[in-house]
Design a protein around this motif. Structure first.
Motif, mmCIF file in Angstrom:
data_model
loop_
_atom_site.group_PDB
_atom_site.id
_atom_site.type_symbol
_atom_site.label_atom_id
_atom_site.label_comp_id
_atom_site.label_asym_id
_atom_site.label_seq_id
_atom_site.Cartn_x
_atom_site.Cartn_y
_atom_site.Cartn_z
ATOM 1 N N GLY A 1 -9.238 25.336 1.237
ATOM 2 C CA GLY A 1 -10.152 24.483 1.983
ATOM 3 C C GLY A 1 -10.382 25.035 3.368
ATOM 4 O O GLY A 1 -10.802 26.152 3.550
ATOM 5 N N GLY A 2 -10.044 24.284 4.398
ATOM 6 C CA GLY A 2 -10.243 24.708 5.770
ATOM 7 C C GLY A 2 -9.008 25.347 6.387
ATOM 8 O O GLY A 2 -8.986 25.645 7.575
ATOM 9 N N MET A 3 -7.975 25.576 5.600
ATOM 10 C CA MET A 3 -6.740 26.150 6.140
ATOM 11 C C MET A 3 -6.899 27.652 6.358
ATOM 12 O O MET A 3 -7.759 28.289 5.767
ATOM 13 C CB MET A 3 -5.584 25.870 5.188
ATOM 14 N N ALA A 4 -6.039 28.203 7.198
ATOM 15 C CA ALA A 4 -6.071 29.645 7.475
ATOM 16 C C ALA A 4 -5.759 30.430 6.204
ATOM 17 O O ALA A 4 -4.952 30.012 5.384
ATOM 18 C CB ALA A 4 -5.044 29.981 8.554
ATOM 19 N N GLU A 5 -6.449 31.566 6.061
ATOM 20 C CA GLU A 5 -6.248 32.384 4.870
ATOM 21 C C GLU A 5 -4.887 33.070 4.894
ATOM 22 O O GLU A 5 -4.422 33.513 5.941
ATOM 23 C CB GLU A 5 -7.338 33.458 4.778
ATOM 24 N N LEU A 6 -4.300 33.174 3.714
ATOM 25 C CA LEU A 6 -3.022 33.838 3.551
ATOM 26 C C LEU A 6 -3.119 34.658 2.271
ATOM 27 O O LEU A 6 -3.420 34.132 1.216
ATOM 28 C CB LEU A 6 -1.896 32.804 3.431
ATOM 29 N N THR A 7 -2.925 35.948 2.354
ATOM 30 C CA THR A 7 -3.022 36.811 1.191
ATOM 31 C C THR A 7 -1.688 36.837 0.461
ATOM 32 O O THR A 7 -0.653 37.125 1.048
ATOM 33 C CB THR A 7 -3.423 38.244 1.607
ATOM 34 N N LEU A 8 -1.737 36.526 -0.816
ATOM 35 C CA LEU A 8 -0.548 36.553 -1.653
ATOM 36 C C LEU A 8 -0.725 37.625 -2.722
ATOM 37 O O LEU A 8 -1.843 37.972 -3.084
ATOM 38 C CB LEU A 8 -0.326 35.198 -2.329
ATOM 39 N N ASN A 9 0.335 38.083 -3.251
ATOM 40 C CA ASN A 9 0.285 39.095 -4.282
ATOM 41 C C ASN A 9 0.366 38.439 -5.663
ATOM 42 O O ASN A 9 1.247 38.722 -6.447
ATOM 43 C CB ASN A 9 1.418 40.106 -4.096
ATOM 44 N N THR A 10 -0.553 37.529 -5.926
ATOM 45 C CA THR A 10 -0.592 36.858 -7.227
ATOM 46 C C THR A 10 -2.005 36.913 -7.768
ATOM 47 O O THR A 10 -2.958 37.179 -7.042
ATOM 48 C CB THR A 10 -0.156 35.384 -7.121
ATOM 49 N N LEU A 11 -2.123 36.629 -9.012
ATOM 50 C CA LEU A 11 -3.439 36.607 -9.641
ATOM 51 C C LEU A 11 -3.863 35.154 -9.850
ATOM 52 O O LEU A 11 -3.747 34.606 -10.935
ATOM 53 C CB LEU A 11 -3.404 37.361 -10.975
ATOM 54 N N LEU A 12 -4.363 34.528 -8.790
ATOM 55 C CA LEU A 12 -4.746 33.123 -8.863
ATOM 56 C C LEU A 12 -5.913 32.899 -9.824
ATOM 57 O O LEU A 12 -5.990 31.877 -10.471
ATOM 58 C CB LEU A 12 -5.107 32.598 -7.474
ATOM 59 N N GLN A 13 -6.816 33.829 -9.896
ATOM 60 C CA GLN A 13 -7.980 33.672 -10.772
ATOM 61 C C GLN A 13 -7.552 33.472 -12.218
ATOM 62 O O GLN A 13 -8.175 32.732 -12.950
ATOM 63 C CB GLN A 13 -8.899 34.900 -10.654
ATOM 64 N N ASP A 14 -6.472 34.106 -12.639
ATOM 65 C CA ASP A 14 -6.004 33.963 -14.014
ATOM 66 C C ASP A 14 -5.440 32.576 -14.292
ATOM 67 O O ASP A 14 -5.295 32.189 -15.435
ATOM 68 C CB ASP A 14 -4.928 35.012 -14.330
ATOM 69 N N ASN A 15 -5.116 31.830 -13.244
ATOM 70 C CA ASN A 15 -4.524 30.510 -13.415
ATOM 71 C C ASN A 15 -5.546 29.382 -13.383
ATOM 72 O O ASN A 15 -5.173 28.231 -13.429
ATOM 73 C CB ASN A 15 -3.470 30.259 -12.334
ATOM 74 N N LEU A 16 -6.836 29.709 -13.282
ATOM 75 C CA LEU A 16 -7.847 28.662 -13.303
ATOM 76 C C LEU A 16 -7.885 28.009 -14.682
ATOM 77 O O LEU A 16 -7.795 28.691 -15.690
ATOM 78 C CB LEU A 16 -9.240 29.250 -13.021
ATOM 79 N N PRO A 17 -8.031 26.687 -14.715
ATOM 80 C CA PRO A 17 -8.192 26.052 -16.016
ATOM 81 C C PRO A 17 -9.408 26.638 -16.717
ATOM 82 O O PRO A 17 -10.421 26.915 -16.084
ATOM 83 C CB PRO A 17 -8.413 24.579 -15.669
ATOM 84 N N ALA A 18 -9.294 26.813 -18.022
ATOM 85 C CA ALA A 18 -10.389 27.402 -18.782
ATOM 86 C C ALA A 18 -11.652 26.590 -18.572
ATOM 87 O O ALA A 18 -11.635 25.380 -18.661
ATOM 88 C CB ALA A 18 -10.026 27.443 -20.258
ATOM 89 N N GLY A 19 -12.721 27.250 -18.271
ATOM 90 C CA GLY A 19 -14.000 26.590 -18.181
ATOM 91 C C GLY A 19 -14.554 26.440 -16.780
ATOM 92 O O GLY A 19 -15.753 26.401 -16.612
ATOM 93 N N GLU A 20 -13.737 26.319 -15.756
ATOM 94 C CA GLU A 20 -14.267 26.109 -14.418
ATOM 95 C C GLU A 20 -15.087 27.289 -13.936
ATOM 96 O O GLU A 20 -16.193 27.125 -13.448
ATOM 97 C CB GLU A 20 -13.158 25.772 -13.428
ATOM 98 N N SER A 21 -14.550 28.483 -14.066
ATOM 99 C CA SER A 21 -15.331 29.645 -13.642
ATOM 100 C C SER A 21 -16.534 29.832 -14.563
ATOM 101 O O SER A 21 -17.588 30.285 -14.129
ATOM 102 C CB SER A 21 -14.469 30.901 -13.603
ATOM 103 N N GLU A 22 -16.380 29.443 -15.815
ATOM 104 C CA GLU A 22 -17.494 29.521 -16.772
ATOM 105 C C GLU A 22 -18.636 28.609 -16.338
ATOM 106 O O GLU A 22 -19.805 29.000 -16.395
ATOM 107 C CB GLU A 22 -17.007 29.105 -18.169
ATOM 108 N N ILE A 23 -18.321 27.414 -15.864
ATOM 109 C CA ILE A 23 -19.355 26.479 -15.424
ATOM 110 C C ILE A 23 -20.156 27.085 -14.286
ATOM 111 O O ILE A 23 -21.386 27.041 -14.282
ATOM 112 C CB ILE A 23 -18.725 25.132 -14.995
ATOM 113 N N LEU A 24 -19.477 27.688 -13.332
ATOM 114 C CA LEU A 24 -20.180 28.286 -12.191
ATOM 115 C C LEU A 24 -21.009 29.492 -12.606
ATOM 116 O O LEU A 24 -22.133 29.669 -12.136
ATOM 117 C CB LEU A 24 -19.183 28.660 -11.100
#
Length: 185
Positions: free
Chosen positions: A101-124
């Motif tokens: 959201g509006g919080m400061a960015e923090l780079t992590l060494n994880t693959l957050l995109q892979d953890n999206l519930p199926a369908g959300e990125s598909e909708i966009l």
């Protein structure tokens, strides 16, 4: 039901104050059916339930200043567009929250995109492709919008757009192929 909705649409057009509320109340069962079909059809949305989708659509319906609907077909075509925008906006908000959201960015060494519930990125992705399709083939975009986001059957789309059911079937196939090509690129 069709006659009642038509009368309420005409009353709303004459700027009767309770017109929108009466129209929505009369259409509520059918809108719930459409929302339920959309949300259950493949689990494309993990945030909204049927009631939330219909109620959020109602709030947007009330806030539309110069809404002019001619008949039942126009109302349900409009409802389909509103449901699409509610679903897409909800997914975007949810993904923005995941990004902090509006919080400061923090780079992590994880693959957050892979953890999206199926369908959300598909909708966009589908919404973006649908916007591109709308620029070149508006009717095909309406068919996709009503079928994918509104949960309409070919017969219901044909009635809403005042076209033949076979034409809707051909339009759906053409739109599906065009969208697949857009999504692969």
């Amino acid at each position: 039901m069709t006659t009642t909705l038509t009368v309420l649409i005409q009353r709303m057009a004459s700027d009767s104050p309770p017109g929108r509320e009466e129209l929505f109340a009369a259409a509520y069962p059918e809108l719930r059916k459409l929302a339920r079909a959309r949300l259950l059809g493949g689990g494309r949305n993990t945030v909204l339930d049927t009631t939330a989708l219909v109620h959020e659509s109602y709030l947007r319906f009330l806030s539309a200043d110069q809404l002019r609907l001619e008949d039942r077909r126009a109302f349900f075509a409009y409802a389909s567009r509103v449901m699409r925008s509610v679903i897409v906006d909800t997914v975007r908000e949810r993904q923005a929250e995941r990004r902090g959201g509006g919080m400061a960015e923090l780079t992590l060494n994880t693959l957050l995109q892979d953890n999206l519930p199926a369908g959300e990125s598909e909708i966009l992705r589908i919404n973006d492709a649908l916007l591109a399709l709308e620029e070149v083939e508006p009717r095909l975009a309406r068919v996709v919008e009503m079928r994918y986001f509104g949960g309409y059957s070919d017969a219901e789309i044909a009635e809403a757009l005042d076209l033949n059911k076979r034409t809707i079937g051909r339009d759906w196939e053409k739109a599906r192929l065009l969208l697949l090509a857009m999504l692969k690129s």
